[in-house]
Enzyme design. Structure first.
Site, mmCIF file in Angstrom:
data_model
loop_
_atom_site.group_PDB
_atom_site.id
_atom_site.type_symbol
_atom_site.label_atom_id
_atom_site.label_comp_id
_atom_site.label_asym_id
_atom_site.label_seq_id
_atom_site.Cartn_x
_atom_site.Cartn_y
_atom_site.Cartn_z
ATOM 1 N N ARG A 26 0.840 -1.202 0.000
ATOM 2 C CA ARG A 26 0.000 0.000 0.000
ATOM 3 C C ARG A 26 0.874 1.251 0.000
ATOM 4 N NH1 ARG A 26 -3.913 -0.972 4.988
ATOM 5 N NH2 ARG A 26 -4.635 1.141 4.463
ATOM 6 N N CYS B 152 -0.935 5.853 9.413
ATOM 7 C CA CYS B 152 -1.379 4.545 8.923
ATOM 8 C C CYS B 152 -2.509 4.771 7.931
ATOM 9 C CB CYS B 152 -1.810 3.636 10.077
ATOM 10 S SG CYS B 152 -3.201 4.264 11.043
#
Length: 310
Positions: free
Chosen positions: A190, A266
């Site tokens: 990601r 995050c």
């Protein structure tokens, strides 16, 4: 004496004989990704650490212009939640989740940000508690008597805003020791933009000059005997330090010594709490958390998104 950040099941068990629920308050702070079939509150109703109550991190939060969930609540909202749980400023709050270590560090971050230093997480959470033979409560949970919790003072230095993150991303880590090191708890795929985000329509990639440090790098996985079920705990301190060095290189020593500030990020501000807590276990003094994290950053069309490795 300072309150430990981590408690083992045996340490928590020693606290349980206290009949005064205002001295010890146990909160199940489990949370799952939006694409998960699991439902934290439903699982809490089925079984829990004896005397635990359920903390919904999406409910004890502030509204956000982008509709982001579990943003840090207002000072009064936090105090109201504590009162509903019967928590007083002197209560020892123990937080756990049903993965081992996943969302409980975010809950601990919230308590510490509001100055409630008498707070810890159960390292290994409910699965470790159960695996080590401690009692489970399955009867309907009982609400405690409401307490009085004065409005606390929020430590604004523990949270980073979007504007701050953008400004910091334009600076040079190598030429200015005041520039914050940003570490990203999402998976490497990601971070590099090779894997999709779990939130539909959100591009993957990373904030310029940030470093990839998947939250799993701070954890160890345990398999429950005679079962395929697993849970996580924090690594020993030496291994935590090695994990930090392997992901940020020479910057690690300056961070640990407090010579360079560091911010955790995050997907939505949840597992950034794992990195925050790991750094606090290492004694890092200057640790902040980007509350919006990648969802807030990448949702804005003006944001610069990098996909190359740093």
């Amino acid at each position: 004496m300072s309150t430990p950040l981590l408690l083992s099941p045996s340490q928590l068990q020693q606290l349980l004989p206290s009949t005064d629920t205002k001295q010890v308050s146990i909160l199940d702070s489990s949370w799952f990704m939006p694409n998960s079939p699991r439902r934290a509150n439903e699982e809490f109703q089925e079984k829990r650490v004896p005397g635990a109550q359920f903390l919904d991190l999406d409910e004890v939060s502030s509204p956000h212009e982008l509709g982001l969930k579990h943003m840090i609540p207002s000072e009064r909202h936090f105090a109201d939640a504590c009162e509903a749980f019967g928590i007083e400023p002197t209560s020892h709050v123990i937080l756990y989740d049903t993965c081992g270590v996943f969302s409980s560090p975010r809950a601990l971050f919230m308590f510490r940000a509001f100055g409630h230093e008498k707070s810890s997480i159960l390292d290994g959470g409910l699965p470790r508690w159960e695996a080590e033979g401690f009692p489970i409560e399955a009867k309907p949970p009982v609400r405690t008597t409401k307490s009085v919790y004065p409005t606390p003072v929020f430590d604004k230095g523990m949270i980073r805003s979007y504007d701050h993150m953008v400004s910091n991303s334009f600076t040079d880590l190598h030429s200015d020791p005041a520039v914050e090191l940003v570490i990203d708890a999402r998976s490497r795929g990601r971070f590099l933009g090779t894997d999709p985000e779990p939130r539909p329509g959100l591009p993957s990639g990373h904030i310029p000059h940030s470093f990839s440090l998947p939250f799993t790098a701070f954890l160890q996985t345990h398999t429950i005997p005679n079962s395929s079920a697993q849970y996580t705990t924090f690594l020993p301190l030496a291994d935590l330090r090695n994990a930090l060095v392997s992901h940020v290189g020479d910057h690690a020593e300056a961070v640990i010594q407090g010579k360079r500030p560091i911010t955790t990020s995050c997907g939505s501000g949840m597992t950034a709490g794992v990195l925050w807590l790991g750094l606090k276990l290492l004694g890092v003094p200057n640790v902040a958390l980007y509350d919006e994290s990648w969802t807030g950053y990448a949702s804005r069309a003006s944001s610069k998104i990098e996909k190359a490795a740093n």
